[in-house]
Design a protein around this motif. Structure first.
Motif, PDB file in Angstrom:
ATOM      1  N   SER A  27      -6.792   2.990   3.669  1.00 53.91           N
ATOM      2  CA  SER A  27      -6.224   2.119   2.642  1.00 53.91           C
ATOM      3  C   SER A  27      -4.702   2.054   2.701  1.00 53.91           C
ATOM      4  O   SER A  27      -4.079   1.361   1.898  1.00 53.91           O
ATOM      5  N   GLN A  87      -2.544   0.100  -9.936  1.00 50.94           N
ATOM      6  CA  GLN A  87      -3.574   1.108 -10.149  1.00 50.94           C
ATOM      7  C   GLN A  87      -4.738   0.932  -9.182  1.00 50.94           C
ATOM      8  O   GLN A  87      -5.332   1.914  -8.721  1.00 50.94           O
ATOM      9  N   GLN A  88      -5.028  -0.311  -8.855  1.00 58.12           N
ATOM     10  CA  GLN A  88      -6.094  -0.600  -7.895  1.00 58.12           C
ATOM     11  C   GLN A  88      -5.774   0.008  -6.530  1.00 58.12           C
ATOM     12  O   GLN A  88      -6.630   0.624  -5.886  1.00 58.12           O
ATOM     13  N   HIS A 105      -6.329   7.129  -3.149  1.00 60.40           N
ATOM     14  CA  HIS A 105      -6.678   8.492  -3.533  1.00 60.40           C
ATOM     15  C   HIS A 105      -8.142   8.831  -3.276  1.00 60.40           C
ATOM     16  O   HIS A 105      -8.524  10.009  -3.382  1.00 60.40           O
ATOM     17  N   LYS A 106      -8.951   7.842  -2.940  1.00 57.04           N
ATOM     18  CA  LYS A 106     -10.342   8.125  -2.573  1.00 57.04           C
ATOM     19  C   LYS A 106     -10.427   8.994  -1.321  1.00 57.04           C
ATOM     20  O   LYS A 106     -11.431   9.662  -1.083  1.00 57.04           O
ATOM     21  N   THR A 132       0.834  -1.209   0.000  1.00 58.11           N
ATOM     22  CA  THR A 132       0.000   0.000   0.000  1.00 58.11           C
ATOM     23  C   THR A 132       0.864   1.254   0.000  1.00 58.11           C
ATOM     24  O   THR A 132       0.983   1.929  -1.017  1.00 58.11           O
ATOM     25  N   VAL A 191      -3.609   2.508  -5.928  1.00 57.84           N
ATOM     26  CA  VAL A 191      -3.562   3.963  -6.066  1.00 57.84           C
ATOM     27  C   VAL A 191      -4.972   4.553  -6.042  1.00 57.84           C
ATOM     28  O   VAL A 191      -5.229   5.561  -5.373  1.00 57.84           O
ATOM     29  N   ASN A 192      -5.897   3.924  -6.755  1.00 58.46           N
ATOM     30  CA  ASN A 192      -7.271   4.436  -6.804  1.00 58.46           C
ATOM     31  C   ASN A 192      -7.922   4.427  -5.425  1.00 58.46           C
ATOM     32  O   ASN A 192      -8.603   5.385  -5.032  1.00 58.46           O
ATOM     33  N   GLU A 193      -7.732   3.339  -4.674  1.00 57.22           N
ATOM     34  CA  GLU A 193      -8.330   3.244  -3.338  1.00 57.22           C
ATOM     35  C   GLU A 193      -7.707   4.260  -2.376  1.00 57.22           C
ATOM     36  O   GLU A 193      -8.405   4.888  -1.588  1.00 57.22           O
ATOM     37  N   ALA A 210       1.692   3.041  -3.501  1.00 61.03           N
ATOM     38  CA  ALA A 210       1.022   4.300  -3.858  1.00 61.03           C
ATOM     39  C   ALA A 210       1.975   5.485  -3.843  1.00 61.03           C
ATOM     40  O   ALA A 210       1.806   6.443  -4.608  1.00 61.03           O
ATOM     41  N   GLU A 238      -6.139  14.210  -1.379  1.00 63.98           N
ATOM     42  CA  GLU A 238      -4.717  14.543  -1.305  1.00 63.98           C
ATOM     43  C   GLU A 238      -4.369  14.991   0.114  1.00 63.98           C
ATOM     44  O   GLU A 238      -4.948  15.944   0.635  1.00 63.98           O
ATOM     45  N   ASN A 280      -6.310   7.813   6.393  1.00 64.95           N
ATOM     46  CA  ASN A 280      -6.438   7.026   5.171  1.00 64.95           C
ATOM     47  C   ASN A 280      -6.400   5.540   5.510  1.00 64.95           C
ATOM     48  O   ASN A 280      -5.345   4.972   5.801  1.00 64.95           O
TER      49      ASN A 280
END
Length: 363
Positions: A182, A159-160, A166-167, A127, A162-164, A131, A170, A180
């Motif tokens: 994730s 990418q999976q 970034h939910k 993680t 990174v997407n989670e 990321a 920033e 965070n």
């Protein structure tokens, strides 16, 4: 007509060549360590989120972590293998301690309770390091191509993650990172030790370690583990334990300097410093007997506080260590002009302290 076909073939070959060269230049910049070198131009204050002037007065140990992995265990292991192959390391999935958050217990927000839980070290690799990578350089063409092929195979999983991550938006401060769920956010400690002559111990890490391999760091650093979980102060317990394991030194107390989160790795790190009443030269026969010194440490430097900012700006120092030594130097009355030091020549090697076995030519 033959001429037109030939012209098209040549044009396509030239286009492919330009594309290939451009792709390799981008790949080289990403993998060669150039970006890490360029980071030295950025002031240490801009490379981390920091919290100072606080005390951790309570520990809340959670039975169930707030961490929600964006991956299955199988997917996680695939990313760990990718990371290990890329860096040439062999990480072990030990139990690590996550910082689930901190909450104030006083109106002036000076005293805090730390909320911690147990997660796996592999969770951190899959993680935080996925990321927000801060990778060791890969300079050979063959290794770069191998890494590129592995990246294609793991692109979907990366990418999976990174997407989670970034939910959650920033991050703009330490608390944002801790919220965070994730990110595994395992806790590390970084300790500066100053000897009797006022020289700060700085280590150059070996390429064997799984994180920040080949970089310069504080005198001692390590990850809070399962053995520290039930201690009165798990973070200081980790620092004292790592000092014993890496340097074979027995210290009783450390001075807490705050929490930082480097913008690469996004890992919460507790900063400490300590003073010793002997010189590094006097301690080296003891330090050479440390359990982990040959695995962790490639070289050791003793740097006067008045030169530590210059030293940091001229070495490939981790963001955390660069910030830590800069902050310590400024607190001790040193010039804080980071950018000026970048322009001046500086001999790093004059502060190198050889091991006794190196002096004898046996190491």
């Amino acid at each position: 007509m033959v001429k037109d076909v030939f012209t098209n073939v040549v044009a396509n070959l030239v286009t492919a060549l330009i594309f290939g060269v451009s792709a390799y230049i981008i790949l080289y910049i990403r993998m060669s360590g150039i970006t890490q070198t360029i980071r030295r131009v950025i002031h240490p204050k801009q490379r981390v989120f920091a919290l100072h002037d606080l005390k951790i007065n309570g520990i809340n140990r959670l039975e169930v972590s707030k961490f929600l992995s964006p991956l299955s265990e199988h997917e996680r292991d695939i990313l760990v293998k990718f990371h290990a192959a890329r860096n040439g390391s062999n990480p072990h999935n030990g139990s690590s301690i996550r910082l689930d958050g901190i909450s104030p217990v006083s109106n002036d927000k000076k005293e805090y309770t730390a909320h911690i839980s147990k997660v796996g070290f592999f969770d951190f690799i899959a993680t935080n390091l996925t990321a927000y990578p801060a990778n060791a350089p890969i300079r050979s063409f063959r290794s770069q191509m191998a890494t590129l092929m592995r990246s294609f195979r793991t692109f979907g999983l990366i990418q999976q993650v990174v997407n989670e991550v970034h939910k959650y938006g920033e991050p703009k401060k330490v608390e944002d990172v801790l919220e965070n769920r994730s990110l595994a956010n395992i806790i590390s400690v970084s300790v500066l030790i100053v000897d009797a002559t006022g020289r700060i111990g700085i280590v150059e890490r070996t390429n064997k370690v799984a994180v920040s391999s080949g970089n310069f760091g504080a005198t001692c650093a390590g990850t809070v583990g399962d053995v520290d979980f039930d201690a009165d102060n798990p973070f200081e317990s980790c620092g004292l334990r790592e000092i014993k394991e890496e340097l074979n030194l027995d210290l009783e107390r450390l001075h807490f300097d705050g929490i930082v989160v480097p913008k690469q790795k996004m890992q919460p790190i507790f900063l400490y410093h300590a003073s010793i009443d002997q010189t590094w030269e006097e301690l080296f026969p003891i330090m050479e007997q440390a359990r982990d010194i040959s695995f962790e440490t490639q070289a050791f430097y003793a740097v006067p506080v008045e030169d530590i900012i210059k030293f940091a700006s001229h070495t490939r120092m981790t963001d955390t260590a660069a910030y830590q030594v800069w902050q310590y130097a400024v607190k001790n009355g040193q010039d804080n002009n980071w950018y000026k030091t970048l322009l001046l020549p500086f001999d790093v090697k004059r502060y190198l302290i050889p091991w006794n076995s190196q002096k004898d030519g046996t190491k």
